[in-house]
Enzyme design. Structure first.
Site, short mmCIF file in Angstrom:
data_model
loop_
_atom_site.label_atom_id
_atom_site.label_comp_id
_atom_site.label_asym_id
_atom_site.label_seq_id
_atom_site.Cartn_x
_atom_site.Cartn_y
_atom_site.Cartn_z
N LYS A 22 -1.60 -11.85 -14.00
CA LYS A 22 -1.86 -10.57 -14.68
C LYS A 22 -0.72 -9.59 -14.46
CE LYS A 22 -4.51 -7.52 -12.28
NZ LYS A 22 -3.92 -6.21 -12.03
N ARG A 93 -4.18 1.67 -15.08
CA ARG A 93 -3.04 2.47 -14.59
C ARG A 93 -1.70 1.84 -14.96
NH1 ARG A 93 -1.48 3.76 -10.57
NH2 ARG A 93 -1.74 5.98 -10.30
N PRO A 123 0.42 7.98 -6.75
CA PRO A 123 1.29 8.83 -7.58
C PRO A 123 2.35 8.01 -8.32
CG PRO A 123 1.89 9.03 -5.27
CD PRO A 123 0.65 8.16 -5.32
N ASP A 125 5.47 9.58 -8.95
CA ASP A 125 6.62 10.49 -8.85
C ASP A 125 7.97 9.77 -8.93
OD1 ASP A 125 5.37 9.60 -6.32
OD2 ASP A 125 7.15 10.47 -5.38
N ASP A 305 -2.95 -7.12 -2.01
CA ASP A 305 -3.92 -7.68 -2.96
C ASP A 305 -4.69 -8.87 -2.39
OD1 ASP A 305 -3.16 -5.76 -4.75
OD2 ASP A 305 -1.88 -7.07 -5.96
N ILE A 327 -0.37 -0.32 2.54
CA ILE A 327 0.11 0.07 1.21
C ILE A 327 -0.75 1.16 0.58
CG2 ILE A 327 0.74 -0.79 -1.11
CD1 ILE A 327 2.44 -2.06 1.08
N ARG A 397 -11.30 -7.81 -14.59
CA ARG A 397 -9.99 -7.21 -14.87
C ARG A 397 -8.85 -8.16 -14.53
NH1 ARG A 397 -9.13 -1.12 -13.11
NH2 ARG A 397 -7.24 -1.68 -14.21
N1 EPU Z 1 3.92 5.16 -4.70
C1 EPU Z 1 4.34 6.46 -4.62
N2 EPU Z 1 5.04 6.98 -5.68
C2 EPU Z 1 5.33 6.26 -6.80
C3 EPU Z 1 4.89 4.92 -6.87
C4 EPU Z 1 4.19 4.38 -5.80
O1 EPU Z 1 4.10 7.13 -3.62
O2 EPU Z 1 5.97 6.80 -7.72
C5 EPU Z 1 3.17 4.56 -3.56
C6 EPU Z 1 1.76 4.12 -3.91
O3 EPU Z 1 0.84 5.18 -3.84
C7 EPU Z 1 1.49 3.05 -2.88
C8 EPU Z 1 2.86 2.39 -2.71
O4 EPU Z 1 3.82 3.34 -3.19
O5 EPU Z 1 1.12 3.63 -1.66
C9 EPU Z 1 3.05 1.09 -3.45
O6 EPU Z 1 2.59 1.23 -4.79
P1 EPU Z 1 3.22 0.43 -6.01
O7 EPU Z 1 3.88 1.42 -6.93
O8 EPU Z 1 4.04 -0.70 -5.53
O9 EPU Z 1 1.91 -0.12 -6.71
P2 EPU Z 1 1.74 -0.34 -8.26
O10 EPU Z 1 3.04 -0.70 -8.84
O11 EPU Z 1 0.97 0.78 -8.84
C10 EPU Z 1 1.32 -2.93 -8.18
C11 EPU Z 1 0.23 -3.87 -8.59
C12 EPU Z 1 -0.97 -3.68 -7.67
C13 EPU Z 1 -0.53 -3.98 -6.24
C14 EPU Z 1 0.64 -3.06 -5.85
C15 EPU Z 1 1.20 -3.34 -4.48
C16 EPU Z 1 0.62 -4.10 -10.96
C17 EPU Z 1 0.18 -3.84 -12.35
N3 EPU Z 1 -0.13 -3.58 -9.97
O12 EPU Z 1 0.78 -1.61 -8.29
O13 EPU Z 1 -1.94 -4.64 -8.07
O14 EPU Z 1 -1.59 -3.76 -5.35
O15 EPU Z 1 1.70 -3.20 -6.83
O16 EPU Z 1 1.64 -4.64 -4.38
O17 EPU Z 1 1.60 -4.81 -10.75
C18 EPU Z 1 -4.11 -5.53 -8.24
O18 EPU Z 1 -3.64 -6.44 -8.96
O19 EPU Z 1 -5.28 -5.58 -7.77
C19 EPU Z 1 -3.29 -4.37 -7.92
C20 EPU Z 1 -3.81 -3.22 -7.52
#
Ligand code: EPU
Length: 418
Positions: A22, A93, A123, A125, A305, A327, A397
């Site tokens: 996914k 998201r 976030p 950001d 995950d 995380i 999902r």
């Molecule tokens: N973060 C920030 N600022 C940002 C972006 C992220 O502070 O601009 C923080 C987040 O709050 C978190 C950390 O950085 O504490 C890591 O977040 P990340 O951005 O890596 O997560 P994501 O890209 O939103 C993806 C997966 C998630 C998975 C995480 C971590 C996708 C679509 N989603 O999310 O998958 O848990 O990486 O590996 O790729 C799931 O499949 O169940 C799922 C939640």
């Protein structure tokens, strides 16, 4: 709302086919916005997030058309929209992934700002800051990110924290920027490498994917491509635990063991027998499960995950284990439900201490997010009596027909529609 009902106590045996990832398909879909030519993606899992993302793409002028067993043709229909609506973003998201491609291709994007979700504030950001570094003017108004740039300009940007979709967004945006972009402190997840490979087959100039520094030389336009997405490493890990927790033995096919090294190492530490081939894994569990501590960290370490599913396994160990979630700040929602099934777990901040050896008893429990639901199903497989998992739309999902796949392995599990 559908429920899953499990009668615990069956050992799993047999073979399971792993679906496509996914979290690789969603950025691959977003990448199709970067070209007017056709993109064909294969190994698409039949999960709800993929359907939702298809609606989002359709609203942006790319019509996804499924064909064959699990393929999808993505073709621009000539209409252009730059706006990802709140109603779609609030349900998924990962919609934020269209921000970089829309901005880079059309010079304009309006994407609803994702709110927090059950597992944390999450976030975006760094997505915004990075695009600003590439020359975008970005404002946030009425809950929408409004981004504009005549043409993005290559630049250097260093993420101050590892972010998966943040890396993907900037990588996609930079493919059509003018000049060279250097992204530092990038995430190195296999899904990012998969996206980079798709982009390269579309004509992008990318080096360093899978390392923390990615260099992108922008091109004038991208073309169509044909790409097979990688297998889902989290579905793979979940089925490995399903076999082990029931004291069973299964073979997982169409998976990629090299993307699961930390999970495989940890599961071996607990006494599970694991044999890997290039694209299959054999899992066998005889005897008792040993406790082993774990902390979640970005790839290649143990993934967040898999934390909830691993915790279900540790409730069945013969000792005490400690799990630290680094995380997401709120990814322990499954604990209250596991405790209702008889698990002994104490939480302090981001650390959970699990006292194994207590027997689990079937109960009515509630899924709170995708991976939490998987954890409850795993617990249900070994609980005594009947477990009813409510709010099962969370599991839909990200897991393709989990009850069917578990049923074929011998679990007594059914979905009840309401
Ligand atoms: N973060 C920030 N600022 C940002 C972006 C992220 O502070 O601009 C923080 C987040 O709050 C978190 C950390 O950085 O504490 C890591 O977040 P990340 O951005 O890596 O997560 P994501 O890209 O939103 C993806 C997966 C998630 C998975 C995480 C971590 C996708 C679509 N989603 O999310 O998958 O848990 O990486 O590996 O790729 C799931 O499949 O169940 C799922 C939640």
């Amino acid at each position: 709302m559908d429920k899953i009902i499990i009668q615990g106590g069956r050992r799993l045996a047999g073979t399971v086919e792993i679906s496509g990832a996914k979290n690789a398909v969603l950025p691959g879909f977003a990448a199709s916005l970067l070209t007017e030519e056709e993109v064909h993606l294969h190994n698409i899992p039949k999960v709800r997030d993929v359907n939702t993302f298809c609606h989002l793409l359709a609203s942006l002028g790319v019509m996804p058309e499924t064909y064959g067993k699990n393929s999808c043709r993505l073709k621009h229909d000539g209409k252009t929209s730059f706006e990802a609506d709140y109603n779609l973003v609030k349900t998924i998201r990962a919609s934020i992934l269209v921000l970089g491609p829309l901005l880079s291709r059309y010079g304009h994007a309006r994407v609803s700002l994702p709110g927090g979700c059950a597992i944390g504030a999450r976030p975006v950001d760094m997505h915004i800051e990075g695009l600003k570094r590439l020359g975008a003017a970005i404002t946030i108004d009425h809950g929408y990110i409004e981004a504009k740039a005549k043409r993005l300009r290559g630049a250097e940007y260093s993420f101050n924290k590892t972010t998966v979709t943040g890396t993907e967004n900037l990588l996609m945006a930079a493919t059509l920027a003018k000049g060279r972009t250097t992204l530092k402190n990038c995430a190195v997840e296999p899904e990012i490498v998969d996206l980079a490979e798709l982009l390269i087959s579309m004509g992008a100039k990318i080096k360093g994917q899978g390392t923390t520094t990615i260099i992108i030389d922008g091109v004038e336009a991208l073309k169509g491509a044909d790409h097979t997405v990688i297998p889902d490493r989290i579905e793979t890990g979940t089925f490995m635990i399903a076999a082990a927790i029931t004291g069973g033995g299964i073979t997982l096919r169409h998976c990629l063991p090299e993307t699961l090294t930390a999970v495989i190492d940890k599961l071996r530490e607990t006494g599970i027998e694991i044999i890997t081939e290039e694209d299959s894994i054999e899992v066998k569990m005889n005897g008792s499960i040993c406790p082993a501590d774990v902390e979640t960290l970005p790839y290649p370490a143990f993934p967040t995950d898999m934390q909830a599913q691993y915790m279900a396994l540790m409730t069945r160990s013969n000792g005490v284990s400690v799990i630290k979630e680094n995380i997401f700040e709120n990814r322990f929602m499954h604990i209250a439900e596991l405790k209702r099934m008889g698990a002994s777990i104490e939480v302090s901040g981001r650390t959970a201490v699990i006292k194994g050896g207590t027997s689990l008893s079937g109960a009515r429990v509630m899924a709170t997010d995708l991976r939490a639901s998987a954890s409850l199903i795993l617990a249900g497989l070994v609980a005594e009596g009947e477990t009813v998992v409510d709010r099962i739309y969370h599991i839909d999902r990200g897991y393709e027909g989990i009850e069917k796949k578990l049923g074929l392995l011998g679990a007594r599990i059914e979905r009840v529609k309401s």
